[in-house]
Each structure stands twice: as C-alpha cells, then as structure tokens.
Write a protein that holds these residues in place. Structure first.
Motif, PDB file in Angstrom:
ATOM      1  N   VAL A 190       0.868  -1.188   0.000  1.00 49.40           N
ATOM      2  CA  VAL A 190       0.000   0.000   0.000  1.00 49.40           C
ATOM      3  C   VAL A 190       0.903   1.235   0.000  1.00 49.40           C
ATOM      4  O   VAL A 190       1.808   1.361   0.812  1.00 49.40           O
ATOM      5  N   LYS A 191       0.638   2.135  -0.978  1.00 53.11           N
ATOM      6  CA  LYS A 191       1.525   3.299  -1.131  1.00 53.11           C
ATOM      7  C   LYS A 191       0.756   4.600  -0.961  1.00 53.11           C
ATOM      8  O   LYS A 191       0.000   4.989  -1.853  1.00 53.11           O
ATOM      9  N   ASP A 192       0.886   5.188   0.194  1.00 51.77           N
ATOM     10  CA  ASP A 192       0.413   6.551   0.414  1.00 51.77           C
ATOM     11  C   ASP A 192      -1.050   6.764   0.004  1.00 51.77           C
ATOM     12  O   ASP A 192      -1.338   7.656  -0.792  1.00 51.77           O
ATOM     13  N   ILE A 193      -1.948   5.967   0.513  1.00 53.23           N
ATOM     14  CA  ILE A 193      -3.342   6.139   0.076  1.00 53.23           C
ATOM     15  C   ILE A 193      -4.146   7.020   1.043  1.00 53.23           C
ATOM     16  O   ILE A 193      -3.870   7.064   2.240  1.00 53.23           O
ATOM     17  N   ASN A 194      -5.109   7.732   0.486  1.00 53.60           N
ATOM     18  CA  ASN A 194      -5.985   8.635   1.246  1.00 53.60           C
ATOM     19  C   ASN A 194      -7.420   8.417   0.791  1.00 53.60           C
ATOM     20  O   ASN A 194      -7.677   8.350  -0.399  1.00 53.60           O
ATOM     21  N   PHE A 195      -8.329   8.298   1.720  1.00 52.92           N
ATOM     22  CA  PHE A 195      -9.760   8.302   1.378  1.00 52.92           C
ATOM     23  C   PHE A 195     -10.573   8.420   2.656  1.00 52.92           C
ATOM     24  O   PHE A 195     -10.030   8.280   3.770  1.00 52.92           O
ATOM     25  N   SER A 196     -11.839   8.740   2.496  1.00 53.05           N
ATOM     26  CA  SER A 196     -12.723   8.761   3.665  1.00 53.05           C
ATOM     27  C   SER A 196     -14.080   8.179   3.279  1.00 53.05           C
ATOM     28  O   SER A 196     -14.450   8.181   2.105  1.00 53.05           O
ATOM     29  N   VAL A 197     -14.785   7.661   4.266  1.00 54.03           N
ATOM     30  CA  VAL A 197     -16.104   7.055   4.023  1.00 54.03           C
ATOM     31  C   VAL A 197     -17.100   7.663   5.004  1.00 54.03           C
ATOM     32  O   VAL A 197     -16.783   7.817   6.195  1.00 54.03           O
ATOM     33  N   ASP A 198     -18.273   8.035   4.488  1.00 48.51           N
ATOM     34  CA  ASP A 198     -19.286   8.635   5.354  1.00 48.51           C
ATOM     35  C   ASP A 198     -20.225   7.592   5.943  1.00 48.51           C
ATOM     36  O   ASP A 198     -20.351   6.486   5.415  1.00 48.51           O
ATOM     37  N   GLU A 199     -20.914   7.994   7.000  1.00 50.79           N
ATOM     38  CA  GLU A 199     -21.852   7.105   7.694  1.00 50.79           C
ATOM     39  C   GLU A 199     -22.950   6.631   6.732  1.00 50.79           C
ATOM     40  O   GLU A 199     -23.492   7.426   5.966  1.00 50.79           O
ATOM     41  N   GLY A 200     -23.249   5.350   6.770  1.00 50.36           N
ATOM     42  CA  GLY A 200     -24.340   4.791   5.966  1.00 50.36           C
ATOM     43  C   GLY A 200     -23.978   4.517   4.514  1.00 50.36           C
ATOM     44  O   GLY A 200     -24.787   3.966   3.771  1.00 50.36           O
TER      45      GLY A 200
END
Lengths: 324, 263
Positions: A40-50
């Motif tokens: 895994v190389k420098d990953i960025n993300f976000s996940v919202d509720e639901g």
C-alpha cells in the motif's frame, strides 16, 4: 459524518527470496535475502456514515492489506487510520465492538455447532446479555430468513446459507461498520442476488456503513454508489458509480448480422472484435467517430439483425486495471 | 471471563460431535500403559520390593497418571494448530475479535480436551483397578487436591505449548522445538519419577516445568502428603504465571510481525 478516515497510509511486506535449487536453499539459510514489497503506497480516502462503498482492485493490488489495517489486524508502516474515531492499531479491542467482518473465503462460524448456538456464542463474546442476544437472533433470523435452518449444524448448510449466517453473526453486536471481503464468492447467481438484496435491506434498516471488496462486478454495480479502485497499492479512482459509467462510456459495441460482409478495418475509431462469415462484432471509439457515421456505412437493406450496447462495466473496470 | 467460559462450553459441545475418535484414542493410551505394566511387573521381584522408594504398584500408578496427564493435554494437536494459524494467516480472523488470542486458544483447547480428559481418567482408573486391584492410599481430600493439581498441570502444559507455537512468528516452524519439549517431558517426567535419575538431573527436573507438569501431580497421587501438596500447588501456580507472561510477550512481539497474504 465521516466514519473512516485514511491519510497517507503505507504498508511494506518483507518477502523471503530463494535462488533455485539445493544451493539456493542452503544459501537462503546462511544469508537470507528479503525483498521489500510495497503493498500500500500513500493512500488517502474517507467514508461517510451509511455509505456502501466498493473497494476493488485486481489480485495483489493491496485491497485486503488495506482492510486488514482498517480492522486492526495489520500494523501500518506509516500514515493514519481512524475508524469511528478509533485508531485500529492502538485500540484494536475497542474497535472490534464497533465493526463486523465477513470473509467469503474463511468461515468464522463453528462448524459443529448449530446456527443458533453460533449466534449465542457471538452474542457472548461481544458481551451482549442473554435476553438481548435472543431478541437480536429473532430479529436477524427474520431479516435474513434463517428460521428454516437455525437448529442445523453449520457443517450441514449450503454455501449460500452459510454466508447468510456469517453476515448475521457479524451483525449480532450491531456494528456501525461492516467489512465484507468477497461475500458472494463461489455462490450461484440466484443465491448471489439473494445475498445482495439482504445486504441492501440491512443497510436500509440499520444504516450500517458497508465496506465491500469483490471481484464480481454485479455486486459492486447493484450495491454500491461509490467505488474506490486500488492498483499496485495506489488509489487509481475514487468516484461515484454514475460518474464511472458516464466517463468511461466513450465506447459502444455493435453486434450485427449482415446479408453481405462489410469491411470496417480501414475506418478510424472502429475496432473489429469478432468476424465470422457475415456476423460482426465491432467496438466504436466515440471520441474518434460518432455512431451515426458508422451506421451510415451499413446499407439498411443489408442488415438482418443489429444490437448496439454500452461497454460492460466489467470491461470498464478491466481497462482501468490495465491503465488503458 | 464470561466469554472465555462460553468459548470453553462451545468447544465441549463441538467435541461431543466426534466422541468416537476420542474413544479410539484410548486404545493407544491403554496399550502404552499395558507395556509399562508388563515392564515393571518383570523388573520388580515382588510387590513389597522398593526401587528408589517406589513399590511396583506405585510405579505403575505413576505411569498411569503421567501418561493420563500427557494424553489429556493434547499438546501436539495444539502446537500444530497454532503453527498453522500463524503461518497460514488464520490468526488474523481471531485478532479482530473482542478477546485475547491467548485466552481464546487456552479456553478453546481446554474445552476440546475436557471430554478426552474425563474418558482418560475413567480408562486409567479402570485399568489400574483391573491389573493392580487397589488404589494408592489416598483420602477424599487428597483426591480433590490431586484433581486440582492435575488441572493445573494440563493448564501449564497448554500455556507452554501455546508459547512454543507462537515462536512460529519468528522461526516459521516451531514443531522441532515442540518435538524436543515433548521428548524431554516423556523421558524425565512421564516414564520415570525424578528419583530414578542422578542428583544433577533431579535438581534440573525439580526446577523445571516437568516438576509441575508430570512429577508433581503423579507423586501426590501415589504418595500423598499435605506438605508436598502445598509445595506442588504453589509451584504450579507460579508456573501458570510465568508461562502466561512468556506467551503474552511472544504474542505481542509476534503480532507486529504478522504478514498475512492478501486476497
């Protein structure tokens, strides 16, 4: 509200290398050689509720490594992870009460126990009272149609029934996030469809955030509104399913049955995929030539049958994997 | 603690499904004890003769108990399971659950072994009664203390074998170390009481886990003495603590090195 937040995440594995033959085996004992593989190389993300998010990629892309870091199984080399505000590396036990995991390729249920005994067991390990566990079993077995085989030992269930039970076992403690790692692997199309419906129903009822990995494009298409594609340890796409289809729909496929053969090979923007006698399958790159121009090349009197379709999502995803 | 009792209970329920296999295992146990019965019967000239402080009956009961404890520990199976869990990555599916992996392994293994232990005790006692016609002189309280000591012996063995299995995090395959461990216990603990060895070996056995795993509980059964019982029980409890400490250190160090293949 953001449920999962990943910033600059990195993970490297050290893999033992061995030269061929007996000499290589002896050499590897005296002087072991290790290769570093950046999973895994420098990953960025976000996940919202639901949200129901598809996290996909080819084999060895780094998706399972990422899931294992998100669930506290693996330690990242650098970067930060927050799942429900909890750091999985430092507070693994606290996080386990808030998340559920289902691994399609690995059974978590006790094979010799009945479904009911298994669910009671999961209730106990998540510190749920007897009364509440009973209520949850009743509720979930109704939602997932388990009543028929609730008193059957797990070893006697079909794969589809077992996966349903695995999902219920992962939901017994009302997790806020559910990680599904290839939940429909090995299932027949009817059972797959059934499982998808149940996951959707669960998401609607409990508003559980679902983080799904699957190689089955239908799972992704039918369940998720957002897709993250990872390849060689890097995120190559993070977009909504609608955008994914829209941006990559610059290709059309025409399957035509003709009375007399027509030669398309010299036309720019047309690729002949299959040609058998007077039957043709061609792909049109609409950035180079439009559909009307192509259709004008065929005399309507010459057509017996014609079918125009979009490039299948599976093909779109494969193209992204191949960086086309 | 409640969840570990539930894991223990679930494993008992699960093991009841293959009770026939457990009964078959008893054949091996009986054959082994029978061989030793004939061996000691041949060595002793008469029942009153003492060899290193043991009568013939005491010697045979010693073997019955030590072999019973080893069988009821199921150590080889446990070591193989942990090695496979670590090498194959299965350990990952236990790590993200709200329990300690070591607690899970111990309670689950003890649950799996409970039925086998009960059957082994019954078979051992029946064997002893048939071939020796008498139990060693021991009171009811003595029997209860021996049972507690036997439980602690199985517990120590389980935790130590867990620690050996966890070495797979560092050395890939811990089975050779287990092999060595089991053979040392077999020779210095199961087959002969420590009084049969030279002074130096006796000292080693006295200060090694063999005392807590094999010699202690068996000695108590064949020649019960309350002072000895106190020493043995305290020693066993200290070993439980030491073994748990070692297992926890190995687990905490090893889990950081965990390298699970992806999907």
């Amino acid at each position: 509200m953001t449920i999962i937040k990943v910033e600059n995440l990195n993970k490297t594995f050290k893999v033992k290398q061995k030269e061929k033959g007996l000499k290589g085996s002896i050499k590897s004992i005296i002087k072991p050689k290790l290769n570093e593989i950046k999973a895994v190389k420098d990953i960025n993300f976000s996940v919202d509720e639901g949200e129901m998010i598809a996290f996909i990629g080819p084999n060895g892309a780094g998706k399972s490594t990422t899931i294992k870091m998100l669930t506290g199984i693996l330690y990242p080399d650098s970067g930060s992870i927050e799942v429900l505000g909890i750091n999985p590396t430092k507070q693994r036990k606290k996080l386990s009460y808030e998340i559920g995991t289902v691994f399609g390729q690995k059974e978590q249920l006790w094979m010799h126990l009945t479904v009911y005994d298994n669910l009671k067991f999961f209730g106990a390990i998540y510190d749920i009272s007897e009364r509440e566990t009973e209520e949850r079993i009743k509720e979930l077995s109704k939602l997932f149609d388990l009543q028929e085989f609730i008193n059957t030992p797990v070893r006697n269930l079909s794969l589809g029934q077992r996966i349903r039970c695995e999902i219920v076992a992962a939901l017994i403690h009302r997790p806020k996030v559910l990680f599904l790692d290839e939940p429909t692997i090995g299932l027949d199309p009817v059972v797959k469809e059934n499982i998808r419906k149940l996951i959707k129903r669960m998401n609607n009822e409990y508003h559980t955030t679902v983080f799904l990995t699957s190689h089955d494009v239908s799972d992704i298409e039918k369940l998720c509104k957002r897709v993250i594609i990872i390849n060689n340890g890097q995120i190559v796409l993070d977009d909504s399913m609608t955008n994914l289809k829209y941006h990559y729909l610059d290709k059309k496929v025409i399957e035509v049955k003709l009375k007399k053969k027509v030669d398309f090979n010299s036309v720019d923007g047309i690729k002949v995929l299959k040609s058998k006698e007077n039957n043709l399958k061609i792909e049109i790159d609409t950035k180079k030539t439009d559909l009307t121009t192509v259709l004008r090349l065929i005399d309507p009197e010459n057509i017996i049958d014609i079918n125009i379709s979009n490039t299948p999502l599976e093909e779109i995803i494969s193209q992204i994997y191949r960086k086309e | 603690m409640k969840k570990y009792l539930y894991i223990y209970k679930s494993e008992i329920m699960s093991s009841l499904q293959y009770i026939f296999n457990i009964l078959l295992n008893m054949v091996g146990y009986t054959v082994l004890v029978f061989i030793f019965f004939n061996l000691w019967d041949y060595i002793y000239e008469d029942a009153s003769q003492l060899i290193n402080g043991y009568t013939k009956n005491q010697m045979i009961w010693y073997i019955i108990v030590t072999e019973m404890l080893w069988q009821a520990s199921g150590a080889r199976k446990l070591c193989r399971k942990i090695c496979e869990d670590v090498r194959g990555g299965n350990i990952a599916y236990n790590i993200n659950k709200p329990y300690s992996y070591i607690g899970y392994v111990i309670s689950s293994h003890l649950g799996e072994m409970t039925i086998k232990a009960l059957i082994t005790i019954i078979v051992g006692i029946i064997f002893g009664m048939i071939f020796l016609n008498e139990l060693p002189q021991i009171s009811l309280i003595g029997i209860i203390i021996v049972l507690i000591s036997a439980f602690l012996s199985i517990l120590i063995n389980t935790i130590l074998v867990t620690a050996i299995g966890l070495l797979s995090f560092t050395i890939e395959d811990a089975s050779p170390i287990y092999w060595l461990y089991s053979k040392v216990i077999l020779i210095l603990g199961t087959m002969f009481p420590m009084e049969f060895f030279p002074k130096i070996i006796q000292t080693i056995v006295r200060f090694s886990p063999i005392y807590a795993i094999s010699y202690g509980p068996a000695r108590l059964f064949v020649n019960f003495d309350i002072k000895n019982a106190v020493v043995i029980l305290i020693t066993q409890m200290i070993y439980v603590g030491i073994a748990l400490g070692i297992s926890n250190i190995l687990y905490k160090k090893g889990v950081k090195k965990l390298n699970v293949n992806g999907g």
